[in-house]
Write a protein that holds these residues in place. Structure first.
Motif, PDB file in Angstrom:
ATOM      1  N   GLU A 277     -30.531  49.103 -23.551  1.00 44.15           N
ATOM      2  CA  GLU A 277     -30.284  48.692 -24.931  1.00 44.15           C
ATOM      3  C   GLU A 277     -29.532  47.373 -24.977  1.00 44.15           C
ATOM      4  O   GLU A 277     -28.894  46.974 -24.006  1.00 44.15           O
ATOM      5  CB  GLU A 277     -29.500  49.785 -25.656  1.00 44.15           C
ATOM      6  N   THR A 278     -29.593  46.710 -26.146  1.00 44.11           N
ATOM      7  CA  THR A 278     -28.776  45.515 -26.373  1.00 44.11           C
ATOM      8  C   THR A 278     -27.926  45.744 -27.624  1.00 44.11           C
ATOM      9  O   THR A 278     -28.201  46.655 -28.413  1.00 44.11           O
ATOM     10  CB  THR A 278     -29.654  44.262 -26.586  1.00 44.11           C
ATOM     11  N   TYR A 279     -26.923  44.892 -27.775  1.00 45.32           N
ATOM     12  CA  TYR A 279     -26.006  44.984 -28.922  1.00 45.32           C
ATOM     13  C   TYR A 279     -25.945  43.594 -29.544  1.00 45.32           C
ATOM     14  O   TYR A 279     -25.227  42.740 -29.065  1.00 45.32           O
ATOM     15  CB  TYR A 279     -24.623  45.433 -28.442  1.00 45.32           C
ATOM     16  N   ASP A 280     -26.736  43.387 -30.576  1.00 44.87           N
ATOM     17  CA  ASP A 280     -26.905  42.030 -31.093  1.00 44.87           C
ATOM     18  C   ASP A 280     -25.906  41.636 -32.170  1.00 44.87           C
ATOM     19  O   ASP A 280     -25.887  40.496 -32.599  1.00 44.87           O
ATOM     20  CB  ASP A 280     -28.336  41.853 -31.614  1.00 44.87           C
ATOM     21  N   GLU A 281     -25.125  42.573 -32.636  1.00 46.06           N
ATOM     22  CA  GLU A 281     -24.071  42.250 -33.604  1.00 46.06           C
ATOM     23  C   GLU A 281     -22.956  43.276 -33.453  1.00 46.06           C
ATOM     24  O   GLU A 281     -23.068  44.207 -32.643  1.00 46.06           O
ATOM     25  CB  GLU A 281     -24.627  42.229 -35.042  1.00 46.06           C
ATOM     26  N   ILE A 282     -21.876  43.109 -34.233  1.00 52.29           N
ATOM     27  CA  ILE A 282     -20.767  44.065 -34.161  1.00 52.29           C
ATOM     28  C   ILE A 282     -21.098  45.268 -35.039  1.00 52.29           C
ATOM     29  O   ILE A 282     -21.254  45.130 -36.254  1.00 52.29           O
ATOM     30  CB  ILE A 282     -19.455  43.430 -34.671  1.00 52.29           C
ATOM     31  N   GLY A 283     -21.205  46.417 -34.418  1.00 50.97           N
ATOM     32  CA  GLY A 283     -21.468  47.637 -35.186  1.00 50.97           C
ATOM     33  C   GLY A 283     -20.254  48.547 -35.197  1.00 50.97           C
ATOM     34  O   GLY A 283     -19.144  48.127 -34.893  1.00 50.97           O
ATOM     35  N   PHE A 284     -20.479  49.797 -35.551  1.00 49.42           N
ATOM     36  CA  PHE A 284     -19.385  50.751 -35.737  1.00 49.42           C
ATOM     37  C   PHE A 284     -19.764  52.091 -35.094  1.00 49.42           C
ATOM     38  O   PHE A 284     -20.920  52.291 -34.738  1.00 49.42           O
ATOM     39  CB  PHE A 284     -19.145  50.984 -37.232  1.00 49.42           C
ATOM     40  N   ASN A 285     -18.796  52.978 -34.991  1.00 49.78           N
ATOM     41  CA  ASN A 285     -19.138  54.365 -34.692  1.00 49.78           C
ATOM     42  C   ASN A 285     -18.879  55.189 -35.944  1.00 49.78           C
ATOM     43  O   ASN A 285     -17.752  55.615 -36.201  1.00 49.78           O
ATOM     44  CB  ASN A 285     -18.320  54.903 -33.517  1.00 49.78           C
ATOM     45  N   PHE A 286     -19.925  55.379 -36.724  1.00 50.02           N
ATOM     46  CA  PHE A 286     -19.833  56.170 -37.959  1.00 50.02           C
ATOM     47  C   PHE A 286     -20.785  57.357 -37.881  1.00 50.02           C
ATOM     48  O   PHE A 286     -21.335  57.800 -38.878  1.00 50.02           O
ATOM     49  CB  PHE A 286     -20.188  55.303 -39.179  1.00 50.02           C
ATOM     50  N   ARG A 287     -21.028  57.841 -36.655  1.00 52.56           N
ATOM     51  CA  ARG A 287     -22.018  58.902 -36.476  1.00 52.56           C
ATOM     52  C   ARG A 287     -21.565  60.251 -37.033  1.00 52.56           C
ATOM     53  O   ARG A 287     -20.390  60.597 -36.980  1.00 52.56           O
ATOM     54  CB  ARG A 287     -22.298  59.101 -34.987  1.00 52.56           C
ATOM     55  N   MET A 288     -22.550  61.013 -37.496  1.00 55.88           N
ATOM     56  CA  MET A 288     -22.360  62.432 -37.779  1.00 55.88           C
ATOM     57  C   MET A 288     -22.718  63.182 -36.500  1.00 55.88           C
ATOM     58  O   MET A 288     -23.532  62.693 -35.711  1.00 55.88           O
ATOM     59  CB  MET A 288     -23.301  62.865 -38.911  1.00 55.88           C
ATOM     60  N   THR A 289     -22.132  64.352 -36.280  1.00 48.74           N
ATOM     61  CA  THR A 289     -22.490  65.127 -35.091  1.00 48.74           C
ATOM     62  C   THR A 289     -23.633  66.099 -35.420  1.00 48.74           C
ATOM     63  O   THR A 289     -23.853  66.443 -36.581  1.00 48.74           O
ATOM     64  CB  THR A 289     -21.290  65.949 -34.572  1.00 48.74           C
ATOM     65  N   ASP A 290     -24.320  66.562 -34.379  1.00 48.47           N
ATOM     66  CA  ASP A 290     -25.373  67.559 -34.588  1.00 48.47           C
ATOM     67  C   ASP A 290     -24.795  68.902 -35.048  1.00 48.47           C
ATOM     68  O   ASP A 290     -25.486  69.691 -35.684  1.00 48.47           O
ATOM     69  CB  ASP A 290     -26.195  67.755 -33.300  1.00 48.47           C
ATOM     70  N   ILE A 291     -23.529  69.140 -34.739  1.00 52.77           N
ATOM     71  CA  ILE A 291     -22.878  70.373 -35.201  1.00 52.77           C
ATOM     72  C   ILE A 291     -22.760  70.325 -36.729  1.00 52.77           C
ATOM     73  O   ILE A 291     -23.064  71.291 -37.430  1.00 52.77           O
ATOM     74  CB  ILE A 291     -21.471  70.527 -34.561  1.00 52.77           C
ATOM     75  N   GLN A 292     -22.319  69.162 -37.230  1.00 52.43           N
ATOM     76  CA  GLN A 292     -22.206  69.005 -38.684  1.00 52.43           C
ATOM     77  C   GLN A 292     -23.576  69.108 -39.349  1.00 52.43           C
ATOM     78  O   GLN A 292     -23.732  69.740 -40.391  1.00 52.43           O
ATOM     79  CB  GLN A 292     -21.580  67.644 -39.015  1.00 52.43           C
TER      80      GLN A 292
END
Ligand SMILES: *Cc1c(COP(=O)(O)O)cnc(C)c1O
Length: 385
Positions: free
Chosen positions: A236-251
């Motif tokens: 994978e590549t990271y072309d800009e500044i992102g975030f960790n705003f993930r939901m979990t599979d448990i949720q």
């Protein structure tokens, strides 16, 4: 001497999440599946959620606060920009704007619906205005016809803070379709559908959905699921500044069960709200919720207002508490909180101030029995002046 509280053993809360054994089982299944964070269950929850609200896409996130922030970021909003929103809302509405470096500009509300007053919004538009962040107040749809017309006329982005509005309808369409470019939902336990914490953005714009999906996951060019299922090595590549705003599979596993239940949850809330409406009709000092004809309310909260002839709010709330009934003050007014005291737009919001000072949220939750509700109603009647 004041009399002792009538009921001390029993306390009627103002709200309570409804979680059953199916949610427990779904949690265990997710845990045992070997995929715990954002994965196949999140993807499936998104598909079902989009289908339920009638949007083309749904993007799951860690909360509605991160959803609102990401919606603004994806709209290109940043320092120097202004975003118009209500002050009568949970503070996250304005904070999401502030995080981007933009300034929230507080518009006043319609004193009957507690939703943004389109005339107040239009008056606040400046050359710096980039967006309108409209809240569907405690679940009641905002005046989307008027607000989207303003957004179009001034080329503004319209984002819906639908944190409380799951299952509400506007002109026979569910909130979240969306009428603006995006709608943001919350799954906090104080809302009707809960995953503990969680949020969702719905949109009909496929490119925007892709962008939101990248940004919530560090702007990673490949998803975990894609890498996991790849038959050739994939980098994978990271072309800009992102975030960790993930939901979990448990949720997401909990969310899917809750979505199945939603019809029943909404039906019960509407039934209990109608019972309040009827039982409080003869109380002249109390103003019941007003629902415009083209709106269907989900009653995320049942808020009444005290007219000038009413007992003082704190005394009433204390009296109710002593009888074992929890109530809450109205939706907050953000402009009164310390980070926003210097915001000029907060200096003239008469309707917002009035509602914030006179509103009371009464207990309403799925498991509330008719007997509990009758007790709340009877207790309110004892305060007649
Ligand atoms: C609850 C709420 C939020 C924040 O939602 P979280 O999921 O807790 O971040 C934002 N706006 C409004 C109007 C809310 O009621």
């Amino acid at each position: 001497m004041s009399s002792a509280p009538a009921i001390t053993s029993k306390m009627i809360p103002v709200a309570r999440p409804y979680i059953g054994s199916e949610e427990e089982q779904a949690t265990i299944d997710a845990l045992r599946s070997g995929w715990i964070t954002q994965g196949p269950r999140v993807a499936e929850f998104e598909t079902r959620f989009a289908k339920y609200v009638g949007s083309s896409h749904a993007v799951a996130l860690s909360s509605c606060t991160t959803a609102l922030y990401l919606a603004l970021v994806a709209s290109g909003i940043g320092p120097g920009d202004e975003v118009i929103c209500p002050s009568l809302s949970f503070i996250a509405t304005a904070n999401a704007i502030t995080y981007t470096g933009a300034t929230p500009i507080f518009a006043d509300i319609d004193p009957d619906t507690y939703n943004l007053d389109p005339a107040s919004v239009e008056m606040l538009i400046s050359p710096r205005t980039r967006a309108i962040l409209a809240v569907h107040q405690i679940g009641l749809p905002a005046d989307l016809d008027a607000l989207s017309a303003i957004a179009e006329r001034y080329s503004l982005v319209l984002i819906e803070d639908a944190a409380c509005a799951i299952g509400s309808e506007y002109h026979d369409e569910r909130i979240g379709r969306p009428r603006g470019s995006m709608a943001c939902f919350s799954f906090h336990p104080r809302k009707i559908l809960t995953t503990g914490e969680g949020g969702m953005i719905t949109t009909n714009d496929g490119e925007l959905a892709d962008k939101l999906r990248r940004l919530r996951q560090h702007a990673m060019s490949l998803s975990d699921v894609a890498r996991h299922s790849a038959t050739r090595i994939a980098t994978e590549t990271y072309d800009e500044i992102g975030f960790n705003f993930r939901m979990t599979d448990i949720q997401a596993a909990i969310g899917m069960v809750q979505l199945e239940r939603l019809g029943i949850l909404l039906e019960r809330r509407r039934y209990l709200a109608a019972r309040y409406d009827q039982a409080l009709e003869d109380m002249p000092w109390l103003q019941r919720p007003h629902v415009p004809e083209h709106c269907l309310h989900n009653y995320q909260s049942y808020m009444v207002r005290l007219r000038s002839s009413a007992p003082a709010r704190d005394a009433l709330m204390q009296g109710m508490l002593e009888k074992g009934i929890s109530t809450r003050r109205a939706v907050m007014a953000i402009h009164r909180e310390r980070p926003y005291l210097e915001n000029e737009s907060g200096k003239h919001l008469p309707h917002t101030d009035r509602v914030a000072d006179t509103g009371i949220i009464l207990p309403l939750f799925h498991q509330m029995s008719e007997a509990d509700q009758d007790y709340v109603i009877e207790t309110l009647h004892t305060f007649t002046i």
